[in-house]
Design a protein around this motif. Structure first.
Motif, PDB file in Angstrom:
ATOM      1  N   SER A  86       1.085  -1.318  -0.046  1.00 29.79           N
ATOM      2  CA  SER A  86      -0.421  -0.139   0.191  1.00 29.79           C
ATOM      3  C   SER A  86       0.691   1.339  -0.259  1.00 29.79           C
ATOM      4  O   SER A  86       0.205   2.103  -0.141  1.00 29.79           O
ATOM      5  CB  SER A  86      -1.006  -0.246   1.283  1.00 29.79           C
ATOM      6  OG  SER A  86      -1.880  -0.698   1.299  1.00 29.79           O
ATOM      7  N   LEU A 145      -9.380   3.363   3.167  1.00 26.26           N
ATOM      8  CA  LEU A 145      -9.292   1.623   2.734  1.00 26.26           C
ATOM      9  C   LEU A 145      -6.793   2.095   3.397  1.00 26.26           C
ATOM     10  O   LEU A 145      -7.253   1.089   3.433  1.00 26.26           O
ATOM     11  CB  LEU A 145      -9.170   1.639   1.514  1.00 26.26           C
ATOM     12  CG  LEU A 145      -8.622   0.609   1.030  1.00 26.26           C
ATOM     13  CD1 LEU A 145      -9.954   1.452  -0.400  1.00 26.26           C
ATOM     14  CD2 LEU A 145      -7.285   0.639   0.502  1.00 26.26           C
ATOM     15  N   GLN A 146      -6.589   3.052   3.243  1.00 29.49           N
ATOM     16  CA  GLN A 146      -5.240   3.128   3.924  1.00 29.49           C
ATOM     17  C   GLN A 146      -5.226   2.547   4.941  1.00 29.49           C
ATOM     18  O   GLN A 146      -4.363   2.242   5.551  1.00 29.49           O
ATOM     19  CB  GLN A 146      -4.773   4.295   3.010  1.00 29.49           C
ATOM     20  CG  GLN A 146      -4.187   4.433   1.875  1.00 29.49           C
ATOM     21  CD  GLN A 146      -3.061   3.266   1.129  1.00 29.49           C
ATOM     22  OE1 GLN A 146      -3.651   1.953   0.305  1.00 29.49           O
ATOM     23  NE2 GLN A 146      -1.890   3.840   1.177  1.00 29.49           N
ATOM     24  N   ASP A 180      -7.071   0.764   7.261  1.00 29.44           N
ATOM     25  CA  ASP A 180      -7.466  -0.660   7.606  1.00 29.44           C
ATOM     26  C   ASP A 180      -5.536  -1.871   6.450  1.00 29.44           C
ATOM     27  O   ASP A 180      -5.728  -2.597   7.283  1.00 29.44           O
ATOM     28  CB  ASP A 180      -8.489  -0.756   6.016  1.00 29.44           C
ATOM     29  CG  ASP A 180      -9.643  -0.456   6.974  1.00 29.44           C
ATOM     30  OD1 ASP A 180      -9.536  -0.631   8.198  1.00 29.44           O
ATOM     31  OD2 ASP A 180     -10.600  -0.745   5.657  1.00 29.44           O
ATOM     32  N   GLU A 181      -5.727  -0.831   5.479  1.00 33.76           N
ATOM     33  CA  GLU A 181      -3.839  -2.063   4.907  1.00 33.76           C
ATOM     34  C   GLU A 181      -2.534  -1.366   5.833  1.00 33.76           C
ATOM     35  O   GLU A 181      -2.226  -2.389   5.490  1.00 33.76           O
ATOM     36  CB  GLU A 181      -3.684  -1.535   3.303  1.00 33.76           C
ATOM     37  CG  GLU A 181      -4.686  -1.590   2.755  1.00 33.76           C
ATOM     38  CD  GLU A 181      -4.534  -3.065   1.734  1.00 33.76           C
ATOM     39  OE1 GLU A 181      -3.818  -3.519   2.009  1.00 33.76           O
ATOM     40  OE2 GLU A 181      -5.628  -3.514   1.174  1.00 33.76           O
ATOM     41  N   GLU A 241      -7.784  -4.030  -5.959  1.00 34.42           N
ATOM     42  CA  GLU A 241      -8.927  -4.692  -4.847  1.00 34.42           C
ATOM     43  C   GLU A 241      -9.602  -5.342  -5.416  1.00 34.42           C
ATOM     44  O   GLU A 241      -9.663  -6.054  -4.760  1.00 34.42           O
ATOM     45  CB  GLU A 241      -9.495  -3.203  -4.437  1.00 34.42           C
ATOM     46  CG  GLU A 241      -8.314  -2.064  -2.958  1.00 34.42           C
ATOM     47  CD  GLU A 241      -7.649  -3.406  -2.218  1.00 34.42           C
ATOM     48  OE1 GLU A 241      -8.195  -3.852  -1.505  1.00 34.42           O
ATOM     49  OE2 GLU A 241      -6.183  -2.252  -1.606  1.00 34.42           O
ATOM     50  N   ALA A 253     -11.349  -8.502   3.655  1.00 27.09           N
ATOM     51  CA  ALA A 253     -10.132  -6.545   3.553  1.00 27.09           C
ATOM     52  C   ALA A 253     -10.954  -5.915   1.930  1.00 27.09           C
ATOM     53  O   ALA A 253     -11.612  -5.129   1.838  1.00 27.09           O
ATOM     54  CB  ALA A 253      -9.202  -6.193   4.330  1.00 27.09           C
ATOM     55  N   ASP A 254     -10.918  -6.636   1.267  1.00 27.86           N
ATOM     56  CA  ASP A 254     -10.775  -6.713  -0.340  1.00 27.86           C
ATOM     57  C   ASP A 254     -11.714  -6.789  -0.831  1.00 27.86           C
ATOM     58  O   ASP A 254     -12.411  -5.936  -1.224  1.00 27.86           O
ATOM     59  CB  ASP A 254      -9.742  -7.516  -0.733  1.00 27.86           C
ATOM     60  CG  ASP A 254      -8.302  -7.039  -0.703  1.00 27.86           C
ATOM     61  OD1 ASP A 254      -7.838  -5.807  -0.022  1.00 27.86           O
ATOM     62  OD2 ASP A 254      -7.148  -7.295  -0.894  1.00 27.86           O
ATOM     63  N   HIS A 298     -13.613  -3.636   0.595  1.00 32.32           N
ATOM     64  CA  HIS A 298     -12.583  -2.028  -0.340  1.00 32.32           C
ATOM     65  C   HIS A 298     -11.862  -2.183  -1.594  1.00 32.32           C
ATOM     66  O   HIS A 298     -12.322  -0.866  -2.036  1.00 32.32           O
ATOM     67  CB  HIS A 298     -10.607  -2.993  -0.272  1.00 32.32           C
ATOM     68  CG  HIS A 298     -10.082  -2.669   1.023  1.00 32.32           C
ATOM     69  ND1 HIS A 298      -8.955  -3.285   1.602  1.00 32.32           N
ATOM     70  CD2 HIS A 298     -10.828  -1.718   2.574  1.00 32.32           C
ATOM     71  CE1 HIS A 298      -8.394  -2.882   2.775  1.00 32.32           C
ATOM     72  NE2 HIS A 298     -10.240  -2.271   3.457  1.00 32.32           N
ATOM     73  N   GLU A 299     -13.575  -3.679  -2.274  1.00 36.48           N
ATOM     74  CA  GLU A 299     -13.935  -3.358  -3.691  1.00 36.48           C
ATOM     75  C   GLU A 299     -14.576  -2.102  -3.799  1.00 36.48           C
ATOM     76  O   GLU A 299     -14.465  -1.609  -4.920  1.00 36.48           O
ATOM     77  CB  GLU A 299     -14.304  -4.440  -4.245  1.00 36.48           C
ATOM     78  CG  GLU A 299     -14.224  -4.896  -5.325  1.00 36.48           C
ATOM     79  CD  GLU A 299     -15.549  -5.816  -5.977  1.00 36.48           C
ATOM     80  OE1 GLU A 299     -16.052  -6.112  -7.213  1.00 36.48           O
ATOM     81  OE2 GLU A 299     -15.001  -6.908  -5.017  1.00 36.48           O
ATOM     82  N   LEU A 326     -15.270  -0.057  -2.308  1.00 35.94           N
ATOM     83  CA  LEU A 326     -14.984   1.599  -1.340  1.00 35.94           C
ATOM     84  C   LEU A 326     -13.824   1.849  -2.508  1.00 35.94           C
ATOM     85  O   LEU A 326     -14.450   3.194  -2.844  1.00 35.94           O
ATOM     86  CB  LEU A 326     -13.958   0.924  -0.325  1.00 35.94           C
ATOM     87  CG  LEU A 326     -13.393   2.915   0.781  1.00 35.94           C
ATOM     88  CD1 LEU A 326     -14.405   3.026   1.249  1.00 35.94           C
ATOM     89  CD2 LEU A 326     -12.124   1.802   1.351  1.00 35.94           C
ATOM     90  N   ALA A 327     -13.245   1.315  -3.436  1.00 28.20           N
ATOM     91  CA  ALA A 327     -12.369   1.796  -4.185  1.00 28.20           C
ATOM     92  C   ALA A 327     -13.199   1.922  -5.568  1.00 28.20           C
ATOM     93  O   ALA A 327     -13.348   3.268  -6.282  1.00 28.20           O
ATOM     94  CB  ALA A 327     -10.746   0.980  -4.699  1.00 28.20           C
TER      95      ALA A 327
END
Length: 337
Positions: free
Chosen positions: A155, A176-177, A179-180, A246, A279-280, A283-284, A286-287
């Protein structure tokens, strides 16, 4: 981390420059990039050029123990990076043109739907599918060594984008970051989790430990993220890349975790991929919606760059996966199961 071994004349000159052995004149640094050299069809497949560019980009991350810190912004270094970067970007744009041509040219379309269409149109063989059913333990360890080039700085390239955007897109990217980067907990940093997995498998978790083993396509995948993240003009491409990254992570991570458990490899490794399944999946959207959608809504001129980044992520990941499968002698049908 110390400077790696050179892989040819380009990286040899760049490494000499980073060791302080370069000329005082920028024009004296001759780095010839011919994308039509016999046996090397383009810069994307050129390990010599990709290693040189990776080393120049790395000065903006954790750098090298044997490189003077002030070289990060040395005009000679930046001029050399610009030269290699221009050739790299040129060949990336050439490589993704067919993917972009297949997406409807519609300024009124939902950009998240356009990115999704790019993903749906990708029919590249799946490395994760092969790992789930057929890979040996040694092949998975080789896969981890390649992936360590990115996952031990996970990330970080996309973090450069945070100060370059604003509003809803900035808030979503920061979410998002967060979480990463472990949600406020050092042991939960995704890079730390991957290091734990490497160590449990008997591999070296040291940052950059396997740089000398990295394939050209592995280096190109990583350089793509730096190209987009380090250039403000390509901020749209950076978030488009992130959206695909993501959106194409959750299901492959589930398959890799299944392959890890099939082989009886350490649970720390399976747990790393389990984390990305959960998580992803979040995130999908979200991104796609909150980052890409909000960015394009605020600045419609960035739509083309968002799609460029999305297509480039798919293209270079496909090339890296294909190279790994070819090294393993895996038939395409085995990688689509």
């Amino acid at each position: 981390m110390r400077l790696p071994r050179s892989r040819g004349p380009v990286s040899e000159q760049v490494l000499a420059l980073l060791r302080g052995q370069g000329s005082d004149q920028v024009d004296d640094i001759t780095v010839e990039v011919d994308p039509r050299r016999p046996g090397e069809p383009d810069v994307l497949a050129d390990a010599d050029v990709q290693l040189a560019l990776w080393c120049l980009y790395e000065l903006h991350y954790r750098a090298f123990d044997d490189v003077a810190p002030e070289l990060e912004w040395d005009p000679r270094v930046i001029a050399t990076r610009n030269r290699l970067e221009a050739a790299f970007e040129r060949d990336v744009r050439r490589a993704v043109q067919d993917r972009l041509d297949a997406v409807a040219d519609d300024d009124e379309a939902d950009v998240a739907d356009q990115v999704t269409a790019l993903i749906d149109a990708d029919d590249s063989p799946s490395l994760a599918a092969f790992v789930r059913r057929y890979a040996t333990a040694d092949q998975v360890l080789a896969f981890l060594r390649q992936r360590s080039i990115y996952h031990l700085k996970e990330s970080d390239p996309h973090a450069f984008v945070v100060p370059r955007i604003d509003g809803a897109a900035k808030v979503a990217l920061a979410e998002l970051q967060y979480d990463e980067f472990g949600g406020g907990r050092v042991p939960a940093l995704h890079a730390t989790l991957f290091g734990d997995a490497l160590e449990a498998c008997g591999l070296d978790r040291t940052y950059g430990a396997y740089l000398d083993d990295a394939d050209a396509t592995t280096l190109a995948v990583n350089n793509l993220m730096s190209l987009f993240g380090l250039n403000r003009r390509l901020r749209g491409a950076a978030v488009g890349h992130l959206a695909v990254f993501e959106a194409t992570s959750s299901l492959p991570s589930r398959k890799i975790a299944a392959g890890v458990r099939r082989l009886g490899l350490p649970e720390e490794l399976a747990g790393y991929y389990d984390e990305h399944v959960e998580a992803d999946a979040v995130h999908e959207q979200l991104a796609l919606r909150n980052i890409c959608g909000s960015l394009v809504a605020e600045d419609p001129a960035l739509r083309a760059d968002v799609l460029l980044g999305a297509a480039a992520c798919l293209e270079l990941d496909a090339r890296a996966g294909a190279e790994q499968l070819e090294q393993w002698g895996a038939a395409p049908q085995a990688a689509s199961a």
